[in-house]
Design an enzyme around this catalytic site. Structure first.
Site, PDB file in Angstrom:
ATOM      1  CG  HIS A  73      -0.282   0.050   2.541  1.00 21.35           C
ATOM      2  ND1 HIS A  73      -0.009   1.222   3.214  1.00 21.35           N
ATOM      3  CD2 HIS A  73       0.163  -0.942   3.354  1.00 21.35           C
ATOM      4  CE1 HIS A  73       0.561   0.947   4.373  1.00 21.35           C
ATOM      5  NE2 HIS A  73       0.685  -0.363   4.485  1.00 21.35           N
ATOM      6  CG  ASP A  75      -3.171   3.670   2.392  1.00 26.00           C
ATOM      7  OD1 ASP A  75      -2.539   2.658   2.024  1.00 26.00           O
ATOM      8  OD2 ASP A  75      -4.079   3.619   3.248  1.00 26.00           O
ATOM      9  CD  GLU A 140      -2.588  -1.792   5.629  1.00 29.72           C
ATOM     10  OE1 GLU A 140      -2.494  -2.786   6.359  1.00 29.72           O
ATOM     11  OE2 GLU A 140      -2.217  -0.652   5.996  1.00 29.72           O
ATOM     12  CD  GLU A 141      -1.402   2.389   7.456  1.00 29.52           C
ATOM     13  OE1 GLU A 141      -2.124   2.041   8.420  1.00 29.52           O
ATOM     14  OE2 GLU A 141      -0.199   2.107   7.372  1.00 29.52           O
TER      15      GLU A 141
END
EC number: 3.5.1.18
Length: 397
Positions: A73, A75, A140-141
């Site tokens: 990811h 992000d 993802e976060e």
């Protein structure tokens, strides 16, 4: 810039301010690195009502099997107060052998190193005898609704199939090479509401304080332990994460109390059997009158989180052996195979192919002054490059 340099790759990615849900230019930067290597790159926007649109990326080199996927990811979490940082969080400055920036460890560093490893492999050996793909999300976060789970579905609907996946999360507690994640515990969350009767604090006999009932219920959830662990997993643990009565007054008994909880569970349980055990404990505690003499059983209701994460364990010996031997060959020690820690997007990938996780040292992830040793970037790139060679040799055998 050449994609063979993990430091330059990472600096480019960190300079993209991709705080969830913003793409920040990170996927465009990846496109610019991967396309010259021969990858076909697709950007995939995912949407769902009530959530932010998310940009994702899928890139593939090769058309035949065996097919190795790298997942990650771009992000990152918010930086907090930038004034607290020694170096600006999106400047990617190097100081005393360390590269500073949000995402350096979690997990733009892993992506930068795998790109460099692929580029070096191609430079030395030509394209692999098979296919390599990158599955990169920008969610993802965040809620993880419009990210990996939808990107996998999108790719699978177009005929993509994978033989194995490496997720580049920061798996190492102290030193590079400490640990490979070969599975994850499941995660289940819920919210309990206990219903009482509001009243004056000086006249408790005219009210019914829900806090007493909540104490009974939460204690029953946390004790006794759910299990003692298994051969592959640590014990399941339930933690009460919020307690609230919504009452600012000190002389009013509240009408209700609520508490949220999360349980990380091992392979002794499924989400279904765990729900049943939690309800059994709550019902037994609700009828226990020791804290509420003369009162009726505690009145409560429970709401479960929509999407539990299921426990999984990867037993693909070729995948694990290829990565373990790469780590040992580069740094000279054997990594521990572990299932500890929280969840990751590997929980979605395991439904499509065997998956393991290995990346940088995670000590500064999500912190002010997140940073990575430049030497670790070079070492991780060497491990990844060796892993690629080992995996394709084993998969094609």
């Amino acid at each position: 810039m050449t994609a063979t340099d993990p430091v330059a790759n990472l600096q480019t990615l960190i300079r993209c301010p991709s705080v969830t849900p913003a793409e920040g230019g990170a996927l465009s930067a990846l496109d610019a690195m991967l396309a010259p290597l021969g990858f076909t790159v697709d950007k995939v926007k995912a949407s769902e009502a009530g959530t932010a649109d998310i940009e994702n990326l899928y890139a593939r080199l090769g058309k035949d099997g065996p097919h190795l996927m790298f997942a990650g990811h771009t992000d990152v979490v918010p930086v907090g107060d930038e004034a607290d940082w020694t170096h600006p969080p999106f400047a990617a400055e190097i100081s005393k052998g360390e590269l500073f920036g949000r995402g350096a460890v979690d997990m733009k560093g892993g992506i930068a190193c795998f790109i460099a490893a692929v580029a070096r492999h191609i430079e030395k050996n030509g394209p692999p005898k098979g296919s390599i793909s990158f599955l990169i999300t920008g969610d993802e976060e965040g809620p993880a609704i419009n990210g990996t789970i939808k990107l996998l579905r999108w790719a699978a609907e177009r005929g993509e199939r994978w033989d194995a996946c490496l997720v580049g999360e920061p798996t190492n507690p102290d030193r590079l090479g400490d640990m490979i994640k070969i599975g994850r515990r499941g995660s289940l969350s819920g919210k309990i509401t206990v219903h009482g009767v509001q009243g004056h604090a000086a006249y408790p006999h005219l009210a019914d304080n829900p806090v007493r009932g909540m104490l009974q219920l939460t204690q029953a959830l946390m004790d006794p332990p759910f299990d003692g662990g298994t051969d592959d997993f640590q014990p399941s643990n339930l933690e009460v994460t919020t307690v609230d009565v919504g009452n600012p007054a000190t002389n009013v008994i509240p009408a209700k109390a609520s508490a949220s909880f999360n349980i990380r569970f091992n392979d002794s349980w499924t989400a279904e059997t765990l729900r049943a055990e939690i309800l059994r404990r709550l019902d037994a505690a609700a009828g226990d009158g020791r804290l509420r003499p003369g009162r009726e059983p505690v009145k409560y209701d429970i709401v479960w989180a929509d999407r539990p994460s299921h426990v999984f364990l990867t037993r693909n010996n070729a995948l694990i052996a290829s990565l373990s031997s790469a780590v040992e060959g580069v740094i000279g020690r054997s990594p521990k195979l572990s299932t500890t820690g929280g969840t990751s997007d590997a929980r979605f990938i395991k439904d499509y192919c065997p998956v393991v996780e290995f990346g940088l040292v995670g000590q500064t992830m999500h912190m002010v002054d997140e940073r990575v040793a430049v030497s670790d970037l070079e070492t991780l790139t060497a491990i990844y490059e060796t892993f690629i060679a080992h995996w394709f040799a084993n998969a094609g055998a």
